[in-house]
Design a protein around this motif. Structure first.
Motif, PDB file in Angstrom:
ATOM      1  N   LYS A 153     -34.280  -8.410  -5.323  1.00 21.93           N
ATOM      2  CA  LYS A 153     -35.670  -7.955  -5.455  1.00 21.93           C
ATOM      3  C   LYS A 153     -36.617  -9.110  -5.764  1.00 21.93           C
ATOM      4  CE  LYS A 153     -34.895  -3.133  -6.481  1.00 21.93           C
ATOM      5  NZ  LYS A 153     -35.327  -1.972  -7.255  1.00 21.93           N
ATOM      6  N   LEU A 187     -37.414 -10.926  -2.684  1.00 23.65           N
ATOM      7  CA  LEU A 187     -38.363 -10.172  -1.855  1.00 23.65           C
ATOM      8  C   LEU A 187     -39.755 -10.122  -2.479  1.00 23.65           C
ATOM      9  CD1 LEU A 187     -36.033  -7.220  -0.891  1.00 23.65           C
ATOM     10  CD2 LEU A 187     -37.081  -8.826   0.705  1.00 23.65           C
ATOM     11  N   GLY A 188     -39.889 -10.711  -3.658  1.00 26.37           N
ATOM     12  CA  GLY A 188     -41.193 -10.680  -4.325  1.00 26.37           C
ATOM     13  C   GLY A 188     -41.509  -9.351  -4.967  1.00 26.37           C
ATOM     14  N   LEU A 189     -40.464  -8.549  -5.226  1.00 29.61           N
ATOM     15  CA  LEU A 189     -40.707  -7.222  -5.803  1.00 29.61           C
ATOM     16  C   LEU A 189     -40.690  -7.258  -7.332  1.00 29.61           C
ATOM     17  CD1 LEU A 189     -38.397  -5.093  -3.442  1.00 29.61           C
ATOM     18  CD2 LEU A 189     -40.873  -5.387  -3.296  1.00 29.61           C
ATOM     19  N   LEU A 190     -40.230  -8.388  -7.892  1.00 31.17           N
ATOM     20  CA  LEU A 190     -40.178  -8.494  -9.351  1.00 31.17           C
ATOM     21  C   LEU A 190     -40.826  -9.804  -9.788  1.00 31.17           C
ATOM     22  CD1 LEU A 190     -36.500  -7.330 -10.111  1.00 31.17           C
ATOM     23  CD2 LEU A 190     -38.600  -6.083 -10.617  1.00 31.17           C
ATOM     24  N   PRO A 203     -31.966  -1.329   0.899  1.00 26.10           N
ATOM     25  CA  PRO A 203     -31.809  -1.125  -0.547  1.00 26.10           C
ATOM     26  C   PRO A 203     -30.516  -0.363  -0.869  1.00 26.10           C
ATOM     27  CG  PRO A 203     -33.433   0.390   0.311  1.00 26.10           C
ATOM     28  CD  PRO A 203     -33.003  -0.468   1.461  1.00 26.10           C
TER      29      PRO A 203
END
Lengths: 261, 239
Positions: free
Chosen positions: B59, B62-65, B83
């Motif tokens: 994550k 992916l730049g999600l966190l 996912p």
């Protein structure tokens, strides 16, 4: 006199159908977020505005709107800052709405605030309600795809480059509009049902996404029409009747689903 | 490019360059000062025990966190993501066709993808909520390659999938890798997958335990350090 009554009924029906359809359509997206009940607390939050509207004699929806917007901005901001679930934040915000209302609204005047009144809508109110509802329907339709994706699969949506925060905000503003419109029709206590029940019924009866949204919309409109007509025949207020009609439809779909399972 | 990641040009053959990646969530350090690179066409498997930060790593890539350190993706790549699960997707009536439509590609593109991966067409009209875990995993893989990515990030391909389904998922991954020349980043706790797929392996237990070709770096010592105790592992060779 009869002519006037007929026109009044026509205005009520038109207002009812448009608000019923728009709130049910939005509800179809809300249900996927487990957020249908957000409309409930927000409905309660309209009450101070509705109270002011009643006391000073101006339009109830108009008076409710700033209060819902304020509530939503606070919730949106808190969600971004605290990462608490939106449901929890909404619950925190809403109780204050109810408390504030009864600080200054005499209880005997509370009926309209609590259960709404759609039997006396003016031409201007009808036009405004229909226009806003149609605008809402078009906006939801336009952003339906990213909104549903952000709802059921936030990470996938973000990887696709969808600005989830932006859609959250748009979505909350749409809720604010629908709650402010709904409060006129069914009152602060029942707006959540206007949003949630048609979508829940449609979920029981649908296979795919398009059918689900369309069925919700149909049930929303039909409940409003039936509720308003029944209120002309029997001495009950239209708001609660609209909700009860949709509840009956929900129960029918529930049994239908069990029967077909 | 993904939000929160830095766009850069880590070199033609380099797809991803991670330097000093640190992820702190709720005051706990989940990933500590991790650095590695992924080359084009490579198949990197990230292994580690539960709670080692594997999903958090994906994550973050992916730049999600939120994270510190740098995550640099090659500018010319397109990332697909599969996912581990989508907890809310079964809550509303949605067919597989609807789910594909959410990605906004044409029916032709969709048909080409599902045609290339032995995906029964009738499944398009099934409800997503009625699929088995293996079928759903297949749908997610098809969904991720719809946009023609050249890098695929895959989180625990076989969670909740039965053994027959597992074999299908693995075979599908091998096929994709072969036919589309995908660079793959795979997260798993299943060590057997490593020798089958990976050109390199990254052992993660909050910090980097080992990184390199599986034959060289997966030693009893590194595995003991990774899993904290004596573990049994088998080595599958192709020669």
């Amino acid at each position: 006199m009869t002519d006037l009554m007929n026109w009044q009924l026509f205005f009520s029906l038109l207002t009812g159908i448009s608000i019923g359809c728009a709130s049910a359509y939005l509800g179809a997206v809300m249900l996927t977020r487990r957020m249908a009940l957000v409309a409930g607390p927000l409905g309660h939050l309209t009450l101070p505005g509705v109270a002011l509207g009643i006391l000073y004699g101006f339009n109830v929806s108009l008076a409710a709107f700033p209060f819902v917007i304020l509530g939503i901005v606070v919730i949106w901001w808190l969600e971004a800052k605290s990462r608490l679930p939106m449901e929890a934040l909404t619950a925190i915000v809403f109780a204050s709405g109810v408390a504030m209302t009864f600080m200054f609204l005499p209880v005997q005047q509370a009926e309209v605030a609590l259960i709404g009144d759609i039997s006396h809508v003016s031409l201007r109110e009808t036009i405004a309600s229909v226009a806003l509802s149609v605008a809402l329907l078009l906006i939801i339709r336009h952003i339906f795809r990213p909104l549903v994706l952000a709802t059921v699969a936030e990470d996938l949506a973000r990887v696709e480059g969808i600005n989830v925060r932006k859609y959250n905000l748009i979505y909350l503003v749409l809720i604010a509009v629908i709650v402010a419109l709904g409060v006129k029709m069914v009152g602060g206590l029942l707006t959540a049902a206007l949003v949630a029940i048609p979508a829940a019924a449609a979920r029981n009866a649908s296979h795919g996404l398009g059918q689900y949204a369309g069925t919700a919309l149909g049930i929303g409109g039909a409940s409003s029409v039936l509720g308003i007509i029944i209120s002309k025949v029997f001495p009950f207020p239209a708001g609660p009747l609209i909700i009860l009609v949709s509840t009956i439809i929900f129960l029918v779909t529930l049994f239908w689903r069990k029967w077909n399972a | 490019m993904q939000p929160g990641t830095k766009e850069a040009q880590p070199g033609q053959n380099c797809v991803l360059k991670v330097q000093n990646l640190t992820v702190v969530l709720a005051n706990r350090t989940i990933i500590d000062n991790l650095s590695f690179t992924v080359a084009k066409g490579e198949s990197l498997t990230v292994v580690g025990p539960n709670g080692a930060g594997k999903t958090v790593l994906l994550k973050s890539l992916l730049g999600l966190l939120p994270h510190t350190g740098t995550v640099e993706w090659n500018r010319h790549i397109k990332v697909g993501y599969v996912p581990q699960r989508l907890p809310f997707i079964r809550e509303i009536p949605m067919t597989v066709r609807d789910f594909f439509n959410l990605k906004g590609h044409s029916a032709d593109t969709r048909d080409e993808v599902i045609g290339s991966m032995d995906f029964p067409r009738a499944m398009l009209d099934s409800q997503v909520g009625a699929l088995s875990s293996g079928q759903f995993q297949k749908v997610l893989i098809a969904w991720s390659i719809l946009g023609k990515p050249n890098v695929l990030l895959f989180d625990e391909p076989t969670t909740g999938v039965d053994i027959a389904g597992e074999e299908t998922v693995y075979a599908l991954l091998e096929k994709l890798q072969r036919e589309r020349g995908l660079t793959m980043l795979l997260v798993t706790h299943d060590l057997s997958i490593v020798y089958r797929f990976s050109t390199s392996v990254l052992c993660l237990n909050r910090h980097l335990v080992c990184f390199g070709p599986p034959n060289e770096v997966l030693t009893p010592e590194s595995l003991r350090e990774l899993y904290g105790a004596e573990i049994k592992y088998y080595r599958h060779t192709h020669d």
